[in-house]
Design a protein around this motif. Structure first.
Motif, PDB file in Angstrom:
ATOM      1  N   GLY A  38     -41.705 -36.125  80.490  1.00 44.77           N
ATOM      2  CA  GLY A  38     -42.782 -35.619  79.659  1.00 44.77           C
ATOM      3  C   GLY A  38     -43.484 -34.367  80.112  1.00 44.77           C
ATOM      4  N   ALA A  39     -43.023 -33.686  81.164  1.00 41.84           N
ATOM      5  CA  ALA A  39     -43.703 -32.486  81.640  1.00 41.84           C
ATOM      6  C   ALA A  39     -43.054 -31.241  81.041  1.00 41.84           C
ATOM      7  CB  ALA A  39     -43.676 -32.426  83.163  1.00 41.84           C
ATOM      8  N   ASP A  40     -43.697 -30.642  80.050  1.00 39.36           N
ATOM      9  CA  ASP A  40     -43.185 -29.472  79.356  1.00 39.36           C
ATOM     10  C   ASP A  40     -43.683 -28.226  80.082  1.00 39.36           C
ATOM     11  OD1 ASP A  40     -42.320 -27.549  77.640  1.00 39.36           O
ATOM     12  OD2 ASP A  40     -43.593 -28.132  75.949  1.00 39.36           O
ATOM     13  N   ILE A  41     -43.070 -27.913  81.239  1.00 39.32           N
ATOM     14  CA  ILE A  41     -43.553 -26.810  82.063  1.00 39.32           C
ATOM     15  C   ILE A  41     -42.382 -25.955  82.539  1.00 39.32           C
ATOM     16  CG2 ILE A  41     -45.713 -27.867  82.819  1.00 39.32           C
ATOM     17  CD1 ILE A  41     -44.341 -28.879  85.293  1.00 39.32           C
ATOM     18  N   SER A  42     -42.688 -24.695  82.844  1.00 43.62           N
ATOM     19  CA  SER A  42     -41.672 -23.729  83.244  1.00 43.62           C
ATOM     20  C   SER A  42     -41.437 -23.766  84.750  1.00 43.62           C
ATOM     21  CB  SER A  42     -42.126 -22.328  82.852  1.00 43.62           C
ATOM     22  OG  SER A  42     -43.249 -21.942  83.641  1.00 43.62           O
ATOM     23  N   GLU A  43     -40.383 -23.077  85.168  1.00 40.65           N
ATOM     24  CA  GLU A  43     -40.090 -22.975  86.598  1.00 40.65           C
ATOM     25  C   GLU A  43     -41.217 -22.276  87.338  1.00 40.65           C
ATOM     26  OE1 GLU A  43     -36.609 -21.077  89.477  1.00 40.65           O
ATOM     27  OE2 GLU A  43     -36.104 -21.814  87.472  1.00 40.65           O
ATOM     28  N   ASN A  44     -41.786 -21.233  86.757  1.00 36.03           N
ATOM     29  CA  ASN A  44     -42.907 -20.558  87.411  1.00 36.03           C
ATOM     30  C   ASN A  44     -44.075 -21.509  87.642  1.00 36.03           C
ATOM     31  OD1 ASN A  44     -41.941 -17.950  87.843  1.00 36.03           O
ATOM     32  ND2 ASN A  44     -42.447 -17.281  85.763  1.00 36.03           N
ATOM     33  N   LYS A  45     -44.359 -22.361  86.654  1.00 33.59           N
ATOM     34  CA  LYS A  45     -45.465 -23.298  86.805  1.00 33.59           C
ATOM     35  C   LYS A  45     -45.131 -24.389  87.823  1.00 33.59           C
ATOM     36  CE  LYS A  45     -48.898 -25.931  84.214  1.00 33.59           C
ATOM     37  NZ  LYS A  45     -49.411 -26.285  82.860  1.00 33.59           N
ATOM     38  N   ILE A  46     -43.882 -24.843  87.836  1.00 30.93           N
ATOM     39  CA  ILE A  46     -43.457 -25.817  88.841  1.00 30.93           C
ATOM     40  C   ILE A  46     -43.641 -25.231  90.241  1.00 30.93           C
ATOM     41  CG2 ILE A  46     -41.502 -27.120  89.773  1.00 30.93           C
ATOM     42  CD1 ILE A  46     -40.379 -27.147  86.869  1.00 30.93           C
ATOM     43  N   ASP A  47     -43.161 -24.009  90.428  1.00 30.99           N
ATOM     44  CA  ASP A  47     -43.268 -23.364  91.733  1.00 30.99           C
ATOM     45  C   ASP A  47     -44.723 -23.202  92.166  1.00 30.99           C
ATOM     46  OD1 ASP A  47     -40.548 -23.169  91.980  1.00 30.99           O
ATOM     47  OD2 ASP A  47     -40.434 -21.044  91.502  1.00 30.99           O
ATOM     48  N   ALA A  48     -45.555 -22.739  91.253  1.00 26.61           N
ATOM     49  CA  ALA A  48     -46.958 -22.525  91.599  1.00 26.61           C
ATOM     50  C   ALA A  48     -47.645 -23.844  91.946  1.00 26.61           C
ATOM     51  CB  ALA A  48     -47.682 -21.839  90.437  1.00 26.61           C
ATOM     52  N   GLY A  49     -47.342 -24.900  91.182  1.00 25.32           N
ATOM     53  CA  GLY A  49     -47.948 -26.202  91.473  1.00 25.32           C
ATOM     54  C   GLY A  49     -47.499 -26.759  92.811  1.00 25.32           C
ATOM     55  N   ASN A  93     -33.106 -15.148  85.938  1.00 23.29           N
ATOM     56  CA  ASN A  93     -32.904 -13.865  86.608  1.00 23.29           C
ATOM     57  C   ASN A  93     -33.454 -13.872  88.032  1.00 23.29           C
ATOM     58  OD1 ASN A  93     -35.622 -11.982  86.742  1.00 23.29           O
ATOM     59  ND2 ASN A  93     -35.751 -13.505  85.117  1.00 23.29           N
ATOM     60  N   ALA A  94     -34.430 -14.756  88.307  1.00 22.38           N
ATOM     61  CA  ALA A  94     -35.020 -14.808  89.645  1.00 22.38           C
ATOM     62  C   ALA A  94     -34.026 -15.282  90.699  1.00 22.38           C
ATOM     63  CB  ALA A  94     -36.246 -15.718  89.644  1.00 22.38           C
ATOM     64  N   ILE A  95     -32.933 -15.943  90.276  1.00 22.97           N
ATOM     65  CA  ILE A  95     -31.881 -16.312  91.218  1.00 22.97           C
ATOM     66  C   ILE A  95     -31.263 -15.061  91.851  1.00 22.97           C
ATOM     67  CG2 ILE A  95     -29.510 -17.227  91.316  1.00 22.97           C
ATOM     68  CD1 ILE A  95     -31.494 -19.427  91.353  1.00 22.97           C
ATOM     69  N   LEU A  96     -31.243 -13.980  91.090  1.00 25.27           N
ATOM     70  CA  LEU A  96     -30.558 -12.764  91.521  1.00 25.27           C
ATOM     71  C   LEU A  96     -31.482 -11.608  91.868  1.00 25.27           C
ATOM     72  CD1 LEU A  96     -27.665 -12.858  88.908  1.00 25.27           C
ATOM     73  CD2 LEU A  96     -27.428 -13.192  91.373  1.00 25.27           C
ATOM     74  N   GLU A  97     -32.737 -11.665  91.427  1.00 25.31           N
ATOM     75  CA  GLU A  97     -33.598 -10.490  91.557  1.00 25.31           C
ATOM     76  C   GLU A  97     -35.054 -10.921  91.609  1.00 25.31           C
ATOM     77  OE1 GLU A  97     -34.186  -6.358  88.972  1.00 25.31           O
ATOM     78  OE2 GLU A  97     -33.721  -8.248  87.959  1.00 25.31           O
ATOM     79  N   GLY A 137     -39.431 -12.875  80.637  1.00 24.92           N
ATOM     80  CA  GLY A 137     -39.351 -13.943  79.652  1.00 24.92           C
ATOM     81  C   GLY A 137     -39.164 -13.393  78.256  1.00 24.92           C
ATOM     82  N   GLN A 138     -38.177 -13.935  77.516  1.00 23.92           N
ATOM     83  CA  GLN A 138     -37.893 -13.437  76.167  1.00 23.92           C
ATOM     84  C   GLN A 138     -38.659 -14.183  75.081  1.00 23.92           C
ATOM     85  OE1 GLN A 138     -35.749 -14.783  78.326  1.00 23.92           O
ATOM     86  NE2 GLN A 138     -34.249 -16.110  77.351  1.00 23.92           N
ATOM     87  N   PHE A 139     -39.407 -15.219  75.454  1.00 22.96           N
ATOM     88  CA  PHE A 139     -40.393 -15.839  74.559  1.00 22.96           C
ATOM     89  C   PHE A 139     -41.368 -16.622  75.410  1.00 22.96           C
ATOM     90  CE2 PHE A 139     -36.980 -18.925  74.813  1.00 22.96           C
ATOM     91  CZ  PHE A 139     -37.583 -20.167  74.779  1.00 22.96           C
ATOM     92  N   PRO A 146     -41.644 -17.707  81.273  1.00 22.42           N
ATOM     93  CA  PRO A 146     -42.557 -16.566  81.215  1.00 22.42           C
ATOM     94  C   PRO A 146     -43.576 -16.625  82.349  1.00 22.42           C
ATOM     95  CG  PRO A 146     -43.203 -18.216  79.613  1.00 22.42           C
ATOM     96  CD  PRO A 146     -41.895 -18.675  80.204  1.00 22.42           C
ATOM     97  N   GLY A 147     -44.053 -15.459  82.755  1.00 18.77           N
ATOM     98  CA  GLY A 147     -45.143 -15.413  83.716  1.00 18.77           C
ATOM     99  C   GLY A 147     -46.469 -15.635  83.031  1.00 18.77           C
ATOM    100  N   PRO A 148     -47.580 -15.489  83.753  1.00 19.23           N
ATOM    101  CA  PRO A 148     -48.906 -15.658  83.134  1.00 19.23           C
ATOM    102  C   PRO A 148     -49.094 -14.692  81.979  1.00 19.23           C
ATOM    103  CG  PRO A 148     -49.064 -15.583  85.531  1.00 19.23           C
ATOM    104  CD  PRO A 148     -47.661 -15.195  85.181  1.00 19.23           C
ATOM    105  N   GLY A 149     -49.742 -15.167  80.929  1.00 22.22           N
ATOM    106  CA  GLY A 149     -49.996 -14.307  79.775  1.00 22.22           C
ATOM    107  C   GLY A 149     -48.837 -14.294  78.807  1.00 22.22           C
ATOM    108  N   LYS A 150     -48.733 -13.245  78.023  1.00 27.19           N
ATOM    109  CA  LYS A 150     -47.739 -13.152  76.957  1.00 27.19           C
ATOM    110  C   LYS A 150     -46.362 -12.788  77.508  1.00 27.19           C
ATOM    111  CE  LYS A 150     -51.115 -11.813  73.449  1.00 27.19           C
ATOM    112  NZ  LYS A 150     -51.517 -10.780  72.460  1.00 27.19           N
TER     113      LYS A 150
END
Length: 388
Positions: A38-49, A93-97, A137-139, A146-150
Motif C-alpha cells: 500500500g505504499a505509493d511512493i517513489s524511489e527518491n522518497k524511499i531513499d530520503a525516508g 537513470n540514477a543507476i547510470l548517472e 522525471g517524465q511525469f 520525480p524529484g521535489p516539485g513538478k
C-alpha cells in the motif's frame, strides 16, 4: 537483430517472433507498491525516508545489496524455464548517472546491465531496455521517480539533453548485442503538451539511429502509453508501438485494442504490450487471450508487470513475503503522521530482512498466476522455479 517486418516482429533469421515475457520491476528502478503493502511512493522518497532513519551511507549499501540480490541468474533461469522468452528491464537513470555529475556514467550501472545481458544470452531470453525514469522525471507520479516539485524533464532543456545523451551512450555500448530486442525509449510519458513529446522523439530517434541503426525502437504514446494519435506515421524504420493496459477504472480493453490496432495498420508498425497486470487472475488470463488473438493485432507480444513483488490488493507471480519491520519502515515513510517512527536499529533489521526475503528461493511461486499467463500458449516447457 530482432526487427520489424511490417506489423510483425521477427528474429535475426526472419522467423516470426512473439515476445512473451515479464518486467523486472523493483531491481534497477524502485516503486513503493512493489516493495510493500500500500505504499505509493517513489524511489527518491524511499531513499530520503531511509536516509532519515539510518543515514545515507547505509542507504547506499542497501542499494548495492538490492542490486546484487533482487535479480540474479537464478531469476533469469526460472523465467526461461517457465516458458517466457523475454524480459523488459526498467532502468532508473540514477543507476547510470548522478544529477551532480551529468554525462558521467557509472561503471557500476553498466556492469549490472552487462551481467543481465550475459545471463539472458545464456538462457535464451531477449532483453527490452526501458528508460523508466528519465532525468527529472517524465511525469509527476512515483513510477517516473520525480524529484521535489513538478516534473522537470519537459521544463528543462538540460534534462532533455541528458536523456538523449544517455540513450546515445546506451546505444553505443550495446549496438552489436543481438540479445537486445529493442529500446523502449520513455516509459509512460506525460508532457504538458503533445508537441513537446513529439519534439523530443524527433530529436531522440535520429540521435540513436546515428549510433545504432539496427536495433528496434519502441515508441510509447501519451498519456501513460495510451494513444498514438499524435504521430502521423513512423518516426524510424524498425519501430514498434508500445502500449500499457490496466483496467482499474473500467474495462475498456477491447476498445483500446481496437484503437491500437488501427494505429498499427495505418502506420505499418507492430504492437507490443509493455505492461499489464495488477488485477484478478480472470482479468489477466483474458487479457493474455486478447493479446494472443491475432485479430487484435498485438503481433509483437507482451510483458507482464511484474516478475517479483510484494502482493498487495492483487496477487503476485513470484510473491515476496514482506517482513514486519520492513513494512513498518514503509508505513512511516509513506505517512509519518499516521505511523510511528521506527528506531534506526529496527529499520536496519528490516532492511536486512527484506534483502533476504527478495531472494528467489525465499519467494512463493503462484501457479494460478502462471496458468493465467501461460495456459493458453505454453506447451512442453517444464518450470524450473518451484511453484506452489
Amino acid at each position: 537483430m530482432v526487427h520489424q517486418e511490417g506489423t510483425a516482429i521477427v528474429d535475426g533469421e526472419g522467423k516470426p517472433l512473439r515476445l512473451r515475457g515479464v518486467n523486472l520491476g523493483g531491481w534497477l528502478h524502485w516503486e513503493g507498491w512493489d516493495f510493500s503493502k500500500g505504499a505509493d511512493i517513489s524511489e527518491n522518497k524511499i531513499d530520503a525516508g531511509l536516509a532519515g532513519l539510518v543515514g545515507q551511507d547505509a542507504v547506499d549499501r542497501f542499494h548495492e545489496q538490492m542490486e546484487e540480490k533482487f535479480i540474479t541468474e537464478d531469476d533469469i533461469r526460472a523465467i526461461a524455464g517457465d516458458g517466457f522468452n523475454s524480459i523488459r528491464l526498467p532502468v532508473n537513470n540514477a543507476i547510470l548517472e548522478d544529477d551532480d555529475w551529468p554525462y558521467v556514467y557509472k561503471d557500476s550501472g553498466w556492469e549490472r546491465i552487462d551481467r543481465a545481458l550475459e545471463w539472458c544470452e545464456t538462457h535464451g531470453v531477449y532483453v527490452i531496455f526501458d528508460l523508466h525514469a528519465a532525468p527529472g522525471g517524465q511525469f509527476g507520479l512515483p513510477p517516473s521517480n520525480p524529484g521535489p516539485g513538478k516534473p522537470k524533464l519537459w521544463r528543462s532543456q538540460e534534462n532533455i539533453k541528458r536523456t538523449v545523451a544517455l540513450w546515445q551512450a546506451t546505444a553505443k555500448r550495446y549496438k552489436d548485442r543481438t540479445i537486445v530486442a529493442g529500446y523502449d525509449l520513455l516509459n509512460e510519458p506525460l508532457p504538458p503538451e503533445e508537441n513537446q513529446f513529439v519534439g523530443l522523439y524527433q530529436w531522440l530517434v535520429p540521435a540513436i539511429r546515428r549510433i545504432a541503426p539496427r536495433h528496434q525502437l519502441i515508441i510509447e504514446g501519451t498519456p501513460f502509453s495510451g494513444k498514438f494519435s499524435m504521430f502521423s506515421g513512423p518516426l524510424s524504420q524498425n519501430q514498434a508501438y508500445g502500449f500499457h493496459m490496466y483496467s482499474w477504472l473500467g474495462d475498456n480493453r477491447q476498445k483500446k485494442l481496437d484503437e491500437y490496432r488501427e494505429a498499427s495498420r495505418a502506420h505499418g508498425v507492430p504492437l507490443w504490450a509493455g505492461e499489464f497486470g495488477d488485477n484478478t487472475y480472470e482479468i489477466i488470463a483474458s487479457t493474455v487471450a486478447m493479446y494472443e488473438d491475432l485479430a487484435n493485432g498485438v503481433a509483437g507480444g507482451w510483458s507482464f508487470w511484474t516478475w517479483k513483488k510484494v502482493p498487495g490488493k492483487w496477487p503476485a507471480l513470484a510473491a515476496i513475503t514482506v517482513p514486519a519491520r520492513w513494512q513498518a519502515v514503509f508505513d512511516w515513510i509513506n505517512d509519518p503522521k499516521k505511523s510511528p517512527r521506527p528506531s534506526a536499529e529496527d529499520a536496519l533489521k528490516g532492511m536486512e530482512e527484506f534483502l533476504d526475503a527478495v531472494r528467489l528461493e525465499n519467494t512463493h511461486g503462484n501457479e494460478r498466476m502462471m496458468e493465467a499467463l501461460t495456459g493458453g500458449w505454453r506447451s512442453g516447457s517444464k518450470p524450473l522455479y518451484p511453484l506452489e
